[in-house]
Write a protein that holds these residues in place. Structure first.
Motif, PDB file in Angstrom:
ATOM      1  N   ARG A  94      -3.805  12.082 -20.367  1.00 49.15           N
ATOM      2  CA  ARG A  94      -4.716  11.168 -21.047  1.00 49.15           C
ATOM      3  C   ARG A  94      -4.171  10.681 -22.392  1.00 49.15           C
ATOM      4  NH1 ARG A  94      -9.466   9.686 -19.903  1.00 49.15           N
ATOM      5  NH2 ARG A  94      -9.865  11.404 -18.490  1.00 49.15           N
ATOM      6  N   PHE A  95      -3.582  11.548 -23.186  1.00 45.06           N
ATOM      7  CA  PHE A  95      -3.130  11.158 -24.513  1.00 45.06           C
ATOM      8  C   PHE A  95      -1.616  11.168 -24.655  1.00 45.06           C
ATOM      9  CE2 PHE A  95      -7.525  12.396 -25.290  1.00 45.06           C
ATOM     10  CZ  PHE A  95      -7.969  11.284 -25.982  1.00 45.06           C
ATOM     11  N   CYS A  96      -0.888  11.143 -23.539  1.00 48.51           N
ATOM     12  CA  CYS A  96       0.571  11.192 -23.605  1.00 48.51           C
ATOM     13  C   CYS A  96       1.170  10.457 -22.404  1.00 48.51           C
ATOM     14  CB  CYS A  96       1.022  12.650 -23.605  1.00 48.51           C
ATOM     15  SG  CYS A  96       2.788  12.875 -23.539  1.00 48.51           S
ATOM     16  N   ASP A  97       2.161   9.615 -22.665  1.00 49.65           N
ATOM     17  CA  ASP A  97       2.818   8.915 -21.556  1.00 49.65           C
ATOM     18  C   ASP A  97       3.959   9.728 -20.963  1.00 49.65           C
ATOM     19  OD1 ASP A  97       4.852   8.698 -23.408  1.00 49.65           O
ATOM     20  OD2 ASP A  97       4.827   6.513 -23.495  1.00 49.65           O
ATOM     21  N   ILE A 102       2.647  17.020 -26.202  1.00 51.81           N
ATOM     22  CA  ILE A 102       1.284  17.042 -26.735  1.00 51.81           C
ATOM     23  C   ILE A 102       0.673  18.383 -26.376  1.00 51.81           C
ATOM     24  CG2 ILE A 102       0.215  15.941 -24.743  1.00 51.81           C
ATOM     25  CD1 ILE A 102      -1.481  14.355 -26.881  1.00 51.81           C
ATOM     26  N   TRP A 103      -0.042  18.944 -27.290  1.00 53.65           N
ATOM     27  CA  TRP A 103      -0.610  20.281 -27.128  1.00 53.65           C
ATOM     28  C   TRP A 103      -2.067  20.141 -26.738  1.00 53.65           C
ATOM     29  CZ3 TRP A 103      -4.203  23.794 -28.875  1.00 53.65           C
ATOM     30  CH2 TRP A 103      -3.895  25.144 -28.720  1.00 53.65           C
ATOM     31  N   ILE A 158      -9.628  15.142 -34.861  1.00 50.54           N
ATOM     32  CA  ILE A 158     -10.623  14.085 -34.721  1.00 50.54           C
ATOM     33  C   ILE A 158     -11.347  14.286 -33.394  1.00 50.54           C
ATOM     34  CG2 ILE A 158     -10.995  11.604 -34.473  1.00 50.54           C
ATOM     35  CD1 ILE A 158      -8.447  11.176 -36.102  1.00 50.54           C
ATOM     36  N   ASP A 159     -12.662  14.298 -33.437  1.00 50.62           N
ATOM     37  CA  ASP A 159     -13.480  14.412 -32.236  1.00 50.62           C
ATOM     38  C   ASP A 159     -13.868  13.001 -31.808  1.00 50.62           C
ATOM     39  OD1 ASP A 159     -15.284  14.939 -30.224  1.00 50.62           O
ATOM     40  OD2 ASP A 159     -16.577  16.229 -31.433  1.00 50.62           O
ATOM     41  N   LEU A 160     -13.323  12.556 -30.681  1.00 53.62           N
ATOM     42  CA  LEU A 160     -13.584  11.197 -30.206  1.00 53.62           C
ATOM     43  C   LEU A 160     -14.856  11.085 -29.363  1.00 53.62           C
ATOM     44  CD1 LEU A 160      -9.932  10.238 -29.210  1.00 53.62           C
ATOM     45  CD2 LEU A 160     -11.202   9.438 -31.204  1.00 53.62           C
ATOM     46  N   ARG A 161     -15.486  12.209 -29.043  1.00 51.66           N
ATOM     47  CA  ARG A 161     -16.663  12.174 -28.163  1.00 51.66           C
ATOM     48  C   ARG A 161     -17.770  11.245 -28.649  1.00 51.66           C
ATOM     49  NH1 ARG A 161     -17.388  18.522 -27.449  1.00 51.66           N
ATOM     50  NH2 ARG A 161     -16.929  18.294 -29.662  1.00 51.66           N
ATOM     51  N   PRO A 162     -18.043  11.140 -29.956  1.00 48.78           N
ATOM     52  CA  PRO A 162     -19.108  10.209 -30.382  1.00 48.78           C
ATOM     53  C   PRO A 162     -18.810   8.747 -30.042  1.00 48.78           C
ATOM     54  CG  PRO A 162     -18.613  11.765 -32.145  1.00 48.78           C
ATOM     55  CD  PRO A 162     -17.557  11.950 -31.081  1.00 48.78           C
ATOM     56  N   GLN A 180      -3.533   6.666 -24.298  1.00 47.46           N
ATOM     57  CA  GLN A 180      -2.164   7.074 -24.602  1.00 47.46           C
ATOM     58  C   GLN A 180      -1.677   6.565 -25.960  1.00 47.46           C
ATOM     59  OE1 GLN A 180       0.069   6.158 -21.056  1.00 47.46           O
ATOM     60  NE2 GLN A 180      -0.481   8.114 -20.115  1.00 47.46           N
ATOM     61  N   PRO A 181      -2.014   5.339 -26.377  1.00 50.37           N
ATOM     62  CA  PRO A 181      -1.589   4.927 -27.712  1.00 50.37           C
ATOM     63  C   PRO A 181      -2.226   5.770 -28.832  1.00 50.37           C
ATOM     64  CG  PRO A 181      -2.153   3.003 -26.412  1.00 50.37           C
ATOM     65  CD  PRO A 181      -2.576   4.218 -25.620  1.00 50.37           C
ATOM     66  N   ILE A 182      -3.394   6.329 -28.586  1.00 48.31           N
ATOM     67  CA  ILE A 182      -4.030   7.203 -29.574  1.00 48.31           C
ATOM     68  C   ILE A 182      -3.210   8.471 -29.736  1.00 48.31           C
ATOM     69  CG2 ILE A 182      -6.072   8.597 -30.083  1.00 48.31           C
ATOM     70  CD1 ILE A 182      -7.673   6.456 -28.478  1.00 48.31           C
ATOM     71  N   GLY A 183      -2.731   9.020 -28.601  1.00 51.03           N
ATOM     72  CA  GLY A 183      -1.907  10.233 -28.653  1.00 51.03           C
ATOM     73  C   GLY A 183      -0.650  10.011 -29.433  1.00 51.03           C
TER      74      GLY A 183
END
Length: 183
Positions: A94-97, A102-103, A158-162, A180-183
């Protein structure tokens, strides 16, 4: 300002850094029981030690980490960026291409297991064609051994859930072009 930059700015608007100081769960692939990877090359334990020393002597410095539970995703990303692997970016998520480490951690064991099973079933196994694996009319099972680690986390996160209501692409099950760009 381009559209994607504007979208990222509005995504992060109103979010705050959370100062996290707690143990998080790290769920990684592992062996249930330790195995000697060289015992099939020789029946002599002294030969296994020689092979282990040779392997250690040629490993790039970055791959001799004091805590693989923490550093494995970053080490693997370095390796797969250097060596063209048959499955390009197989470790994408989800957050890595797949081109950087990414951890991933979770605040509960249940969440960690759920996310791991989901990722394996919908990404790795499906992409490799294993979801249709049937031999003699019986669907084959695939077993992967994993270990759960409690890892102390002291970080600003950062909690993106909201933002999920405004940005449903954050939880899109198939397409990660927004995350992915966020990661």
């Amino acid at each position: 300002m381009n559209t994607s930059q504007a979208s990222l700015e509005s995504l992060f608007a109103g979010l705050h850094l959370a100062d996290i100081h707690q143990t998080l769960i790290r769920n990684i692939i592992s062996l249930r029981a330790s195995q000697d990877l060289f015992d099939d090359l020789s029946d002599t334990p002294a030969d296994w030690v020689v092979a282990q020393r040779c392997e250690s002597g040629v490993k790039p410095h970055g791959y001799v980490s004091p805590a693989t539970a923490l550093y494995r995703p970053f080490e693997e990303a370095d390796w797969f960026n250097a060596v063209e692997f048959p499955f390009k970016n197989w470790s994408a998520s989800r957050f890595c291409d797949g081109t950087f480490g990414i951890w991933y951690g979770a605040d509960t064991v249940g969440t960690s297991v759920h996310e791991t099973v989901y990722h394996w079933r919908t990404r790795l196994l499906r992409d490799a064609g294993f979801e249709q694996l049937v031999l003699n009319g019986v669907r084959e099972s695939i077993t992967a051994e994993r270990k759960i680690y409690g890892v102390r986390c002291d970080a600003a996160l950062i909690d993106l859930r909201p933002q999920v209501t405004l940005f449903p692409s954050l939880v899109d099950m198939e397409h990660y072009h927004s995350t992915q760009p966020i990661g």
